[in-house]
Design a protein around this motif. Structure first.
Motif, PDB file in Angstrom:
ATOM      1  N   PHE A 249       0.833  -1.204   0.000  1.00  0.00           N
ATOM      2  CA  PHE A 249       0.000   0.000   0.000  1.00  0.00           C
ATOM      3  C   PHE A 249       0.869   1.255   0.000  1.00  0.00           C
ATOM      4  O   PHE A 249       1.955   1.275   0.576  1.00  0.00           O
ATOM      5  N   LYS A 250       0.376   2.289  -0.667  1.00  0.00           N
ATOM      6  CA  LYS A 250       1.029   3.593  -0.709  1.00  0.00           C
ATOM      7  C   LYS A 250       0.358   4.522   0.299  1.00  0.00           C
ATOM      8  O   LYS A 250      -0.862   4.502   0.459  1.00  0.00           O
ATOM      9  N   PHE A 251       1.158   5.338   0.953  1.00  0.00           N
ATOM     10  CA  PHE A 251       0.619   6.359   1.853  1.00  0.00           C
ATOM     11  C   PHE A 251       0.230   7.556   0.996  1.00  0.00           C
ATOM     12  O   PHE A 251       1.065   8.367   0.611  1.00  0.00           O
ATOM     13  N   SER A 252      -1.056   7.674   0.684  1.00  0.00           N
ATOM     14  CA  SER A 252      -1.482   8.598  -0.362  1.00  0.00           C
ATOM     15  C   SER A 252      -2.068   9.920   0.123  1.00  0.00           C
ATOM     16  O   SER A 252      -1.892  10.949  -0.512  1.00  0.00           O
ATOM     17  N   GLU A 253      -2.782   9.896   1.257  1.00  0.00           N
ATOM     18  CA  GLU A 253      -3.439  11.115   1.737  1.00  0.00           C
ATOM     19  C   GLU A 253      -3.367  11.188   3.247  1.00  0.00           C
ATOM     20  O   GLU A 253      -3.309  10.156   3.929  1.00  0.00           O
ATOM     21  N   MET A 254      -3.396  12.412   3.747  1.00  0.00           N
ATOM     22  CA  MET A 254      -3.356  12.594   5.194  1.00  0.00           C
ATOM     23  C   MET A 254      -4.077  13.876   5.562  1.00  0.00           C
ATOM     24  O   MET A 254      -3.823  14.936   4.989  1.00  0.00           O
ATOM     25  N   LEU A 255      -5.010  13.775   6.478  1.00  0.00           N
ATOM     26  CA  LEU A 255      -5.567  14.931   7.148  1.00  0.00           C
ATOM     27  C   LEU A 255      -5.031  14.839   8.564  1.00  0.00           C
ATOM     28  O   LEU A 255      -5.540  14.077   9.392  1.00  0.00           O
ATOM     29  N   GLU A 256      -3.952  15.563   8.806  1.00  0.00           N
ATOM     30  CA  GLU A 256      -3.153  15.339  10.005  1.00  0.00           C
ATOM     31  C   GLU A 256      -3.997  15.342  11.269  1.00  0.00           C
ATOM     32  O   GLU A 256      -4.854  16.175  11.477  1.00  0.00           O
ATOM     33  N   ARG A 257      -3.735  14.299  12.065  1.00  0.00           N
ATOM     34  CA  ARG A 257      -4.389  14.079  13.354  1.00  0.00           C
ATOM     35  C   ARG A 257      -5.855  13.679  13.208  1.00  0.00           C
ATOM     36  O   ARG A 257      -6.570  13.589  14.202  1.00  0.00           O
ATOM     37  N   GLU A 258      -6.294  13.409  11.953  1.00  0.00           N
ATOM     38  CA  GLU A 258      -7.675  12.980  11.746  1.00  0.00           C
ATOM     39  C   GLU A 258      -7.762  11.673  10.967  1.00  0.00           C
ATOM     40  O   GLU A 258      -8.410  10.741  11.413  1.00  0.00           O
ATOM     41  N   GLN A 259      -7.106  11.588   9.800  1.00  0.00           N
ATOM     42  CA  GLN A 259      -7.136  10.332   9.076  1.00  0.00           C
ATOM     43  C   GLN A 259      -5.931  10.207   8.143  1.00  0.00           C
ATOM     44  O   GLN A 259      -5.375  11.203   7.680  1.00  0.00           O
ATOM     45  N   TYR A 260      -5.559   8.926   7.881  1.00  0.00           N
ATOM     46  CA  TYR A 260      -4.378   8.590   7.097  1.00  0.00           C
ATOM     47  C   TYR A 260      -4.788   7.500   6.107  1.00  0.00           C
ATOM     48  O   TYR A 260      -5.231   6.424   6.517  1.00  0.00           O
ATOM     49  N   VAL A 261      -4.648   7.804   4.816  1.00  0.00           N
ATOM     50  CA  VAL A 261      -5.182   6.927   3.781  1.00  0.00           C
ATOM     51  C   VAL A 261      -4.044   6.188   3.075  1.00  0.00           C
ATOM     52  O   VAL A 261      -3.065   6.792   2.630  1.00  0.00           O
ATOM     53  N   LEU A 262      -4.211   4.870   2.959  1.00  0.00           N
ATOM     54  CA  LEU A 262      -3.281   4.016   2.236  1.00  0.00           C
ATOM     55  C   LEU A 262      -4.017   3.418   1.039  1.00  0.00           C
ATOM     56  O   LEU A 262      -5.035   2.760   1.219  1.00  0.00           O
ATOM     57  N   GLU A 263      -3.533   3.654  -0.155  1.00  0.00           N
ATOM     58  CA  GLU A 263      -4.159   3.069  -1.340  1.00  0.00           C
ATOM     59  C   GLU A 263      -3.263   1.972  -1.894  1.00  0.00           C
ATOM     60  O   GLU A 263      -2.046   2.001  -1.735  1.00  0.00           O
ATOM     61  N   LYS A 264      -3.859   1.020  -2.560  1.00  0.00           N
ATOM     62  CA  LYS A 264      -3.093  -0.145  -2.965  1.00  0.00           C
ATOM     63  C   LYS A 264      -2.022   0.203  -3.991  1.00  0.00           C
ATOM     64  O   LYS A 264      -2.189   1.088  -4.834  1.00  0.00           O
ATOM     65  N   HIS A 265      -0.913  -0.532  -3.892  1.00  0.00           N
ATOM     66  CA  HIS A 265       0.186  -0.449  -4.848  1.00  0.00           C
ATOM     67  C   HIS A 265      -0.072  -1.537  -5.881  1.00  0.00           C
ATOM     68  O   HIS A 265       0.242  -2.706  -5.662  1.00  0.00           O
ATOM     69  N   ALA A 266      -0.689  -1.155  -6.999  1.00  0.00           N
ATOM     70  CA  ALA A 266      -1.152  -2.139  -7.984  1.00  0.00           C
ATOM     71  C   ALA A 266      -0.019  -2.971  -8.561  1.00  0.00           C
ATOM     72  O   ALA A 266      -0.229  -4.126  -8.968  1.00  0.00           O
ATOM     73  N   ASP A 267       1.199  -2.424  -8.577  1.00  0.00           N
ATOM     74  CA  ASP A 267       2.347  -3.143  -9.116  1.00  0.00           C
ATOM     75  C   ASP A 267       3.124  -3.877  -8.031  1.00  0.00           C
ATOM     76  O   ASP A 267       4.307  -4.183  -8.200  1.00  0.00           O
ATOM     77  N   TYR A 268       2.468  -4.154  -6.916  1.00  0.00           N
ATOM     78  CA  TYR A 268       3.151  -4.837  -5.804  1.00  0.00           C
ATOM     79  C   TYR A 268       3.716  -6.168  -6.277  1.00  0.00           C
ATOM     80  O   TYR A 268       3.033  -6.934  -6.968  1.00  0.00           O
ATOM     81  N   TRP A 269       4.947  -6.449  -5.881  1.00  0.00           N
ATOM     82  CA  TRP A 269       5.687  -7.584  -6.433  1.00  0.00           C
ATOM     83  C   TRP A 269       5.099  -8.938  -6.047  1.00  0.00           C
ATOM     84  O   TRP A 269       5.337  -9.941  -6.734  1.00  0.00           O
ATOM     85  N   GLN A 270       4.318  -9.021  -4.987  1.00  0.00           N
ATOM     86  CA  GLN A 270       3.698 -10.296  -4.610  1.00  0.00           C
ATOM     87  C   GLN A 270       2.277 -10.420  -5.148  1.00  0.00           C
ATOM     88  O   GLN A 270       1.566 -11.358  -4.790  1.00  0.00           O
ATOM     89  N   GLY A 271       1.893  -9.481  -5.999  1.00  0.00           N
ATOM     90  CA  GLY A 271       0.557  -9.521  -6.582  1.00  0.00           C
ATOM     91  C   GLY A 271      -0.281  -8.351  -6.127  1.00  0.00           C
ATOM     92  O   GLY A 271      -0.147  -7.856  -5.002  1.00  0.00           O
ATOM     93  N   GLU A 272      -1.168  -7.909  -6.979  1.00  0.00           N
ATOM     94  CA  GLU A 272      -2.008  -6.764  -6.666  1.00  0.00           C
ATOM     95  C   GLU A 272      -2.856  -7.040  -5.424  1.00  0.00           C
ATOM     96  O   GLU A 272      -3.527  -8.075  -5.330  1.00  0.00           O
ATOM     97  N   PRO A 273      -2.822  -6.140  -4.430  1.00  0.00           N
ATOM     98  CA  PRO A 273      -3.665  -6.321  -3.243  1.00  0.00           C
ATOM     99  C   PRO A 273      -5.138  -6.361  -3.606  1.00  0.00           C
ATOM    100  O   PRO A 273      -5.573  -5.740  -4.589  1.00  0.00           O
ATOM    101  N   TYR A 274      -5.931  -7.088  -2.825  1.00  0.00           N
ATOM    102  CA  TYR A 274      -7.366  -7.169  -3.080  1.00  0.00           C
ATOM    103  C   TYR A 274      -8.067  -5.852  -2.780  1.00  0.00           C
ATOM    104  O   TYR A 274      -8.926  -5.406  -3.546  1.00  0.00           O
ATOM    105  N   LEU A 275      -7.699  -5.208  -1.666  1.00  0.00           N
ATOM    106  CA  LEU A 275      -8.372  -3.981  -1.252  1.00  0.00           C
ATOM    107  C   LEU A 275      -7.918  -2.793  -2.095  1.00  0.00           C
ATOM    108  O   LEU A 275      -6.769  -2.722  -2.539  1.00  0.00           O
ATOM    109  N   ASP A 276      -8.820  -1.835  -2.262  1.00  0.00           N
ATOM    110  CA  ASP A 276      -8.451  -0.582  -2.906  1.00  0.00           C
ATOM    111  C   ASP A 276      -7.726   0.342  -1.939  1.00  0.00           C
ATOM    112  O   ASP A 276      -6.800   1.057  -2.327  1.00  0.00           O
TER     113      ASP A 276
END
Length: 605
Positions: A249-276
């Protein structure tokens, strides 16, 4: 002289004051590992539809979907493996960064970014063969140069001064002392043989060789031109969208002290993660449980799981799954033995020769007396409701080296506490009911603790009351937010006496280096005991240390020394209680943490 009070009544009053029955989350941990096949992790609810109308059973991993997890405290904001300090930040890094090796449920090492390795006969060299085709989140290729760069940075002059605390991974490598002291510009300890082969060279046979090469890797192409002193403040350390790893997962967005968003790394070497995506929301503990029950969040995990007081309420929810396991760490009440000078705190230097003794806490009899005032079993029973245990040794219970019998069992004993204080000269000289210092001055012991962990917050006034039973006047300080609290502990140039903290232990080896050696950055109490340092060294010094029974004996002796000299009183190890919505599949925690193989997590609606 002894001030007594009803412990059960005190617990009851505090439970009413703090609303313990309605509380919502607690504990401490972090790490990574390997998981099972997701097909074996799901449950098929079954179907009664006619065959001609039958849809595929929802028991296979599904692509897509988003998960929301909750943390009660915001990360401090350092998203760089070689500089972060808190488990809250680890909840981001567990998804974004990887090491050359992983660990399984038995804590045995297995392949990670390296698919194979060779160790020479005397355990002084290990050559690892890296996976090819691994892409960093920005599309650049991962190579052996990234491995060399990561370890060279942790060995560099200025790393410790910049706040780096991971020298245990590099200080055994060939040429470390010369390199860190600026005597040479070449670091011999890690060598890239070619793009996909890297060799680590140790100054002597290394008992913990696999643990030492398993650290998370950072990208050379991002940090190559950044001075070590500037890395902690660099955008690629701090900012969502600029933190680059190889993880699923990539650390893609942050609203500091409120939320931290991780989006999938589609080219991940062990296979594309199931979650978005996976989103961490920062939520006050008082409302986390309600959000889990309503489905607004999907899981509560590390570092603070479901509090024991809420176990039954969560377990009664049909759509919530629970996993309970012993914590891979412990909560402690630390003693400040020595203070750093202002100059050392400002420069980042850790030099025991400069330390200033903390006049009262540097007396061992005082530390032991305070330990005897604490009824740890009552805390486990009344606050943890039995979901935990009292421990006497600062090694994870899951390790072969843990020896509960080696240490002193500081069961509550006010008579013993009083006797020790009398022997140390701390008596009530003025008749006000509180003990004074040996020179007749007023004696006040301060107790400091952070916000974020409700169980720790609730235990603080209980601990203060217990200590006061022995006639010790306690100043229970106002709690500080965790990042400010850790900064004060790291500087340790103020008037602190006692502090509360939880340690999530590394799973690689029971070696206590990194926490309890005199020069360790995490040795917040500035405990300076040469015998302890020597035993820690003996525990990893070959050839004897290749014999596990020898290491068991050494660590048993060290645990006894720790318990006697008391850099900290170990309070308890709380069970980790993880909870997640039944729609979440593929969850398979390791003994040391929840965030295991998130690329295999998936959701069924």
């Amino acid at each position: 002289m002894l001030k007594r009070f009803n412990v059960k009544l005190a617990f009851l009053i505090l439970m009413l004051l703090f609303g313990i029955v309605l509380a919502a989350c607690n504990n401490d941990t972090a790490n990574e590992g390997e998981g099972e096949d997701p097909d074996e992790q799901t449950e098929d609810p079954g179907s009664d539809t006619d065959e001609e109308d039958e849809e595929p059973a929802n028991d296979e991993p599904q692509m897509g979907g988003n998960l929301v997890g909750a943390m009660d405290t915001a990360p401090a904001g350092v998203f760089n493996p070689i500089f972060y300090e808190e488990a809250y930040e680890a909840n981001i890094l567990d998804f974004t960064h990887e090491g050359l090796l992983t660990q399984d449920e038995t804590m045995a090492f297995g392949p990670g970014l390296a698919h194979d390795w060779d160790i020479n006969e005397d355990n002084t060299e290990i050559t690892l063969y890296l996976e090819e085709g691994v892409k960093w989140h920005d599309g650049e290729e991962f190579t052996a140069d990234d491995v060399v760069f990561t370890y060279k940075t942790m060995a560099s002059p200025g790393y410790i001064e910049a706040g780096g605390v991971r020298t245990e991974y590099v200080d055994k490598l060939v040429g470390y002392e010369e390199f860190v002291n600026g005597e040479t510009d070449e670091f011999e300890g890690v060598v890239a043989e070619d793009d996909y082969t890297v060799t680590f060279k140790f100054a002597q046979s290394n008992v913990t060789i696999l643990k030492d090469v398993a650290f998370q890797i950072i990208p050379e192409h991002v940090f190559a031109d950044v001075p070590v002193a500037e890395m902690p403040e660099h955008p690629a350390t701090l900012n969502a969208g600029e933190v680059i790893g190889t993880g699923p997962f990539k650390f893609s967005e942050m609203l500091e002290r409120e939320q931290y968003v991780l989006e999938k790394h589609a080219d991940y070497w062990q296979g594309e993660p199931y979650l978005d995506s996976v989103t961490w929301r920062i939520v006050d503990q008082s409302v986390i449980l309600g959000l889990l029950e309503s489905g607004e969040i999907d899981f509560i995990a590390d570092p603070n799981g479901v509090p024991a007081a809420d176990y039954e309420s969560v377990a009664s929810q049909d759509h919530i799954e629970i996993i309970e396991q012993p914590d891979f760490g412990y909560q402690l009440m630390g003693f400040i033995h020595n203070h750093r000078t202002d100059e050392d705190a400002a420069s980042g230097e850790i030099n025991p020769e400069n330390w200033i003794p903390n006049e009262d806490m540097s007396e061992k009899l005082v530390r032991q007396a305070i330990a005897y005032t604490i009824d740890r079993q009552a805390i486990v029973e009344e606050l943890l409701l039995g979901h935990g245990s009292v421990i006497n040794a600062p090694i994870a219970q899951q390790f072969w080296a843990y020896d509960d019998a080696a240490g002193t069992d500081y069961s509550a004993d006010l008579e013993m506490a009083g006797s020790l204080l009398d022997d140390a000269g701390y008596v009530d000289a003025d008749g006000d009911g509180y003990r004074d210092t040996p020179d007749g001055e007023e004696w006040v012991v301060n107790l400091n603790y952070p916000t974020g962990n409700q169980l720790r917050e609730r235990s603080a006034p209980i601990l203060a009351q217990m200590i006061e039973q022995a006639g010790i006047q306690v100043d229970l300080r106002q709690p500080k937010e965790m990042s400010a609290y850790v900064e004060d502990l790291t500087n340790n140039n103020e008037d602190w006496d006692l502090y509360l903290l939880g340690w999530s232990l590394g799973s690689g080896d029971p070696d206590p280096s990194g926490l309890w050696r005199s020069k360790d950055a995490y040795n917040f109490g500035r405990w300076n005991n040469p015998d302890s340092d020597q035993l820690i060294t003996d525990g990893i010094t070959p050839p004897d240390a290749f014999d596990q029974s020898y290491r068991e004996d050494v660590y048993s002796e060290w645990q006894g020394l720790f318990s006697d000299d008391l850099p900290a009183l170990l309070l308890y190890a709380q069970n980790k209680i993880y909870a997640f919505n039944e729609r979440v599949n593929g969850i398979d925690p390791m003994p040391y943490g929840f965030n295991n193989d998130p690329q295999l997590w998936w959701v069924s609606e």
